[in-house]
Design an enzyme around this catalytic site. Structure first.
Site, PDB file in Angstrom:
ATOM      1  CD1 TRP A 158      48.239 -72.856 132.814  1.00 34.12           C
ATOM      2  CD2 TRP A 158      49.530 -73.021 134.630  1.00 34.12           C
ATOM      3  NE1 TRP A 158      49.343 -72.059 132.620  1.00 34.12           N
ATOM      4  CE2 TRP A 158      50.146 -72.143 133.723  1.00 34.12           C
ATOM      5  CE3 TRP A 158      50.156 -73.288 135.849  1.00 34.12           C
ATOM      6  CZ2 TRP A 158      51.374 -71.522 134.002  1.00 34.12           C
ATOM      7  CZ3 TRP A 158      51.366 -72.672 136.122  1.00 34.12           C
ATOM      8  CH2 TRP A 158      51.957 -71.797 135.203  1.00 34.12           C
ATOM      9  CG  ASN A 159      48.314 -69.266 138.009  1.00 39.13           C
ATOM     10  OD1 ASN A 159      47.102 -69.309 137.806  1.00 39.13           O
ATOM     11  ND2 ASN A 159      48.953 -68.138 138.228  1.00 39.13           N
ATOM     12  CE  LYS A 182      39.105 -73.284 128.739  1.00 35.37           C
ATOM     13  NZ  LYS A 182      40.106 -74.332 128.990  1.00 35.37           N
ATOM     14  N   PRO A 183      37.907 -75.035 132.814  1.00 37.82           N
ATOM     15  CG  PRO A 183      38.362 -77.128 133.762  1.00 37.82           C
ATOM     16  CD  PRO A 183      37.313 -76.370 132.986  1.00 37.82           C
ATOM     17  N   GLY A 235      43.544 -65.165 133.169  1.00 39.08           N
ATOM     18  CA  GLY A 235      44.584 -65.748 132.326  1.00 39.08           C
ATOM     19  C   GLY A 235      45.507 -64.670 131.820  1.00 39.08           C
ATOM     20  CB  SER A 236      48.063 -64.752 129.228  1.00 45.29           C
ATOM     21  OG  SER A 236      47.285 -65.224 128.146  1.00 45.29           O
ATOM     22  CD  GLU A 257      40.524 -60.299 138.459  1.00 47.61           C
ATOM     23  OE1 GLU A 257      41.696 -59.989 138.756  1.00 47.61           O
ATOM     24  OE2 GLU A 257      39.535 -59.699 138.902  1.00 47.61           O
ATOM     25  CG  LEU A 258      43.604 -59.735 131.713  1.00 41.67           C
ATOM     26  CD1 LEU A 258      43.577 -58.736 130.580  1.00 41.67           C
ATOM     27  CD2 LEU A 258      43.110 -61.097 131.255  1.00 41.67           C
ATOM     28  CB  CYS A 291      48.635 -63.196 138.326  1.00 41.61           C
ATOM     29  SG  CYS A 291      47.559 -63.398 139.752  1.00 41.61           S
ATOM     30  CD  GLU A 391      52.421 -62.674 133.956  1.00 44.40           C
ATOM     31  OE1 GLU A 391      51.984 -62.943 132.824  1.00 44.40           O
ATOM     32  OE2 GLU A 391      51.774 -62.873 134.980  1.00 44.40           O
TER      33      GLU A 391
HETATM   34  P1  NAP Z   1      46.121 -68.424 129.325  1.00 43.46           P
HETATM   35  O1  NAP Z   1      46.954 -69.158 128.372  1.00 43.46           O
HETATM   36  O2  NAP Z   1      45.635 -67.074 128.955  1.00 43.46           O
HETATM   37  O3  NAP Z   1      44.869 -69.383 129.630  1.00 43.46           O
HETATM   38  C1  NAP Z   1      43.886 -69.045 130.582  1.00 43.46           C
HETATM   39  C2  NAP Z   1      42.615 -69.819 130.266  1.00 43.46           C
HETATM   40  O4  NAP Z   1      42.118 -69.382 128.995  1.00 43.46           O
HETATM   41  C3  NAP Z   1      42.840 -71.321 130.141  1.00 43.46           C
HETATM   42  O5  NAP Z   1      41.680 -71.995 130.598  1.00 43.46           O
HETATM   43  C4  NAP Z   1      42.973 -71.504 128.630  1.00 43.46           C
HETATM   44  O6  NAP Z   1      42.638 -72.797 128.221  1.00 43.46           O
HETATM   45  C5  NAP Z   1      41.940 -70.499 128.159  1.00 43.46           C
HETATM   46  N1  NAP Z   1      42.095 -70.055 126.777  1.00 43.46           N
HETATM   47  C6  NAP Z   1      43.221 -69.944 126.036  1.00 43.46           C
HETATM   48  N2  NAP Z   1      42.909 -69.519 124.781  1.00 43.46           N
HETATM   49  C7  NAP Z   1      41.551 -69.366 124.741  1.00 43.46           C
HETATM   50  C8  NAP Z   1      40.616 -68.983 123.729  1.00 43.46           C
HETATM   51  N3  NAP Z   1      41.000 -68.656 122.499  1.00 43.46           N
HETATM   52  N4  NAP Z   1      39.294 -68.957 124.041  1.00 43.46           N
HETATM   53  C9  NAP Z   1      38.873 -69.292 125.274  1.00 43.46           C
HETATM   54  N5  NAP Z   1      39.722 -69.671 126.277  1.00 43.46           N
HETATM   55  C10 NAP Z   1      41.036 -69.692 126.016  1.00 43.46           C
HETATM   56  O7  NAP Z   1      46.825 -68.276 130.731  1.00 43.46           O
HETATM   57  P2  NAP Z   1      47.546 -69.388 131.600  1.00 43.46           P
HETATM   58  O8  NAP Z   1      48.873 -69.676 131.003  1.00 43.46           O
HETATM   59  O9  NAP Z   1      46.618 -70.527 131.844  1.00 43.46           O
HETATM   60  O10 NAP Z   1      47.720 -68.639 132.994  1.00 43.46           O
HETATM   61  C11 NAP Z   1      48.784 -67.806 133.294  1.00 43.46           C
HETATM   62  C12 NAP Z   1      48.382 -66.347 133.119  1.00 43.46           C
HETATM   63  O11 NAP Z   1      47.258 -66.058 133.947  1.00 43.46           O
HETATM   64  C13 NAP Z   1      49.474 -65.404 133.573  1.00 43.46           C
HETATM   65  O12 NAP Z   1      49.551 -64.332 132.662  1.00 43.46           O
HETATM   66  C14 NAP Z   1      48.972 -64.918 134.930  1.00 43.46           C
HETATM   67  O13 NAP Z   1      49.495 -63.673 135.320  1.00 43.46           O
HETATM   68  C15 NAP Z   1      47.499 -64.876 134.697  1.00 43.46           C
HETATM   69  N6  NAP Z   1      46.764 -64.916 135.965  1.00 43.46           N
HETATM   70  C16 NAP Z   1      46.111 -63.793 136.374  1.00 43.46           C
HETATM   71  C17 NAP Z   1      45.440 -63.794 137.599  1.00 43.46           C
HETATM   72  C18 NAP Z   1      44.709 -62.573 138.065  1.00 43.46           C
HETATM   73  O14 NAP Z   1      43.937 -62.702 138.999  1.00 43.46           O
HETATM   74  N7  NAP Z   1      44.909 -61.420 137.485  1.00 43.46           N
HETATM   75  C19 NAP Z   1      45.448 -64.949 138.384  1.00 43.46           C
HETATM   76  C20 NAP Z   1      46.127 -66.082 137.935  1.00 43.46           C
HETATM   77  C21 NAP Z   1      46.788 -66.053 136.715  1.00 43.46           C
HETATM   78  P3  NAP Z   1      43.739 -73.948 128.042  1.00 43.46           P
HETATM   79  O15 NAP Z   1      44.694 -73.843 129.202  1.00 43.46           O
HETATM   80  O16 NAP Z   1      42.925 -75.178 128.082  1.00 43.46           O
HETATM   81  O17 NAP Z   1      44.421 -73.701 126.752  1.00 43.46           O
END
Ligand code: NAP
Length: 487
Positions: A158-159, A182-183, A235-236, A257-258, A291, A391
């Site tokens: 979402w960020n 899938k956003p 994501g995370s 990309e975590l 991130c 983080e």
């Molecule tokens: P997140 O909770 O890991 O979610 C990321 C995506 O994964 C969302 O679309 C989420 O869906 C989905 N998701 C969650 N559980 C899942 C599952 N079991 N199966 C499939 N998809 C699943 O991360 P976030 O809170 O959205 O984002 C913040 C994190 O992203 C931070 O750790 C940040 O550092 C990291 N990030 C990394 C980068 C990079 O380039 N390295 C860039 C931006 C952000 P829902 O939201 O619909 O639950």
């Protein structure tokens, strides 16, 4: 289900599958709200496994035709999508601010940033050169072809609701893959708006698909379907690890990309004004929810007090408010859980001896949700603090004093994460030495904003693998095939 009404133009409250705007079976949906006001912005579909399989099927059916087009043809459409995003930049930025909360200027910046990845990939697709390799047998020729991997599943956070999509979608499409996106359920409207523009641009049905709904249900449908040949996830780290294990079933190609935990080092010979300006933008952009934002600041003895006084003054000047407000630099955090995490980190730092120089509490604003946190500066960070290991994902900077270069490089590398790192110095030898020594995928050397479409963005260690941007990203969406040709 009602339409989304934001500004003059709405966006669909449906998902894009096979070129059609569709609702979930039985009308299942979930609400999207504004984190600054709690206003309901829209209700969007909660798709299940069946609809996800339909989307995968549409992407698979469209793949043959799409990969058969010339790279120039595909690149032109990807470039056209970038142009449409720029045409609608104001509308898209307002939509993003409404669902994500970031200040409008930052949202507009993200739309341009997102479009730049499409531009770059559209051109890069034309340079997917193969090879002719001299064979050891005079009667043979060896050709190396580069071919698209197939259907790419794209999961985004979402960020950065737009840029995290285009950074994947652009190269996937340019390479000849088709996509199912899938956003995050928190920010699906920016994704749906990109889908609308893809339809307007004239992508054939099924080349771009978007599904929203329960993450695990949709994710599992991706992992269970062997028509999906690539999954690119941002994501995370915790979710990334789980998805990697699931990817084993079909030996899915993955990009991860975590999370990050960036060190920000200021040496005594740094240009202090430049370092302070970079510290502020790098730390507080998107209210610290990026991130690559600096999480741990290390400042050398001789300039510590001067740096802290300039940094504190700049942090105090940051205005908190709804992202649409004039001069606002810090919007709301994305949800209550995010605010609670920041509070926990600050309380923990206080308990362990940290001194809060600026902020350190929520900001209550009449008529708005209780999700604003003051830009915060903490002196006296120690390695035992949560701030130093996890983080924070909020507007909190914590600073520790250091004496020697060796010491600070060791501290900087003492993290399970390895996404971005920053340091400031005017010494050219040190610049190269420290850049080489930092165990991070990205190093900002006198630069607090290193992200750009031309460069390979990505991490090492628990920050993942794979690169987005530059010529390197095309490897993520292509296979090398060799043809051994006996004459
Ligand atoms: P997140 O909770 O890991 O979610 C990321 C995506 O994964 C969302 O679309 C989420 O869906 C989905 N998701 C969650 N559980 C899942 C599952 N079991 N199966 C499939 N998809 C699943 O991360 P976030 O809170 O959205 O984002 C913040 C994190 O992203 C931070 O750790 C940040 O550092 C990291 N990030 C990394 C980068 C990079 O380039 N390295 C860039 C931006 C952000 P829902 O939201 O619909 O639950």
């Amino acid at each position: 289900m009602r339409a989304i009404l934001i500004g003059e133009h709405g966006v669909q409250s449906a998902n894009l599958i096979g070129g059609e705007w569709v609702r979930a079976a039985g009308g299942a949906g979930h609400q999207v709200t504004n984190p600054a006001t709690d206003a309901v912005l829209a209700e969007i579909p909660s798709m299940g496994a069946d609809e996800t399989r339909q989307a995968i099927g549409s992407a698979r059916d469209a793949w043959g035709g799409w990969r058969g087009r010339t790279a120039a043809d595909r690149g032109a459409l990807v470039g056209l999508l970038a142009g449409l995003m720029r045409r609608d930049a104001d509308r898209l930025a307002r939509l993003m601010t409404a669902e994500q909360g970031k200040p409008l200027a930052e949202a507009a910046g993200e739309i341009e940033y997102a479009a730049s990845f499409l531009d770059w990939a559209g051109e890069e697709g034309k340079r997917l050169f193969g090879d002719m390799i001299p064979a050891s047998d005079a009667s043979k020729r060896i050709l190396v072809l580069r071919q698209p991997v197939g259907v790419a599943a794209i999961i985004t956070p979402w960020n950065f609701p737009s840029a995290m999509i285009t950074r994947k979608l652009g190269p996937a499409l340019a390479a000849g893959c088709t996509a199912v996106i899938k956003p995050s359920e928190l920010t699906p409207l920016s994704a749906i708006a990109i889908g609308e523009l893809a339809v307007e641009a004239g992508f054939p049905p099924g080349v771009v698909n978007i599904v929203t709904g329960d993450a695990a249900t949709i994710g599992d449908a991706f992992f269970d379907d062997d028509r999906v040949r690539k999954l690119s996830f941002t994501g995370s780290t915790g979710v990334g690890q789980k998805l990697m294990a699931k990817g084993a079933k079909n030996l899915l190609r993955l990009s991860m990309e975590l999370g990050g935990h960036a060190p920000f080092i200021v040496f005594e010979d740094a240009d202090l004004d430049k370092a302070i300006a970079a510290a502020v933008s790098c730390k507080y952009r998107n209210a610290g929810q990026t991130c690559i934002c600096a999480n741990r600041f290390y400042v050398q003895d001789a300039i510590y007090d001067r740096f802290m006084s300039g940094f504190a003054e700049a942090v105090r000047a940051l205005k908190v408010g709804e992202g649409t407000g004039e001069g606002v630099a810090i919007g709301p955090l994305i949800n209550d859980k995010a605010v609670e995490k920041v509070e926990k980190h600050v309380a923990d730092a206080r308990e362990k001896g940290g001194r809060v120089l600026v902020g350190g509490e929520r900001v209550n604003i009449d008529g708005l949700a209780d999700r604003f946190y003051a830009p915060t500066l903490i002196d006296g960070m120690t390695p035992e603090m949560l701030l130093h290991t996890e983080e924070t994902f909020g507007p909190v900077a914590a600073v520790r004093r250091f004496t020697t270069e060796d010491e600070v490089v060791a501290w900087a590398n003492d993290s399970e994460f390895g996404l971005a790192s920053y340091f400031f110095t005017r010494d050219a030898s040190r610049l190269m030495r420290v850049a080489e020594a930092l165990e991070y995928g990205i190093v900002g050397a006198n630069d607090g904003g290193p992200s750009t479409a031309q460069a390979p963005f990505g991490g090492v260690k628990h920050s993942g693998f794979g690169r987005e941007g530059g010529k390197y990203v095309m490897d993520e969406y292509t296979e090398y095939k060799y043809v051994s040709w006996a004459l």
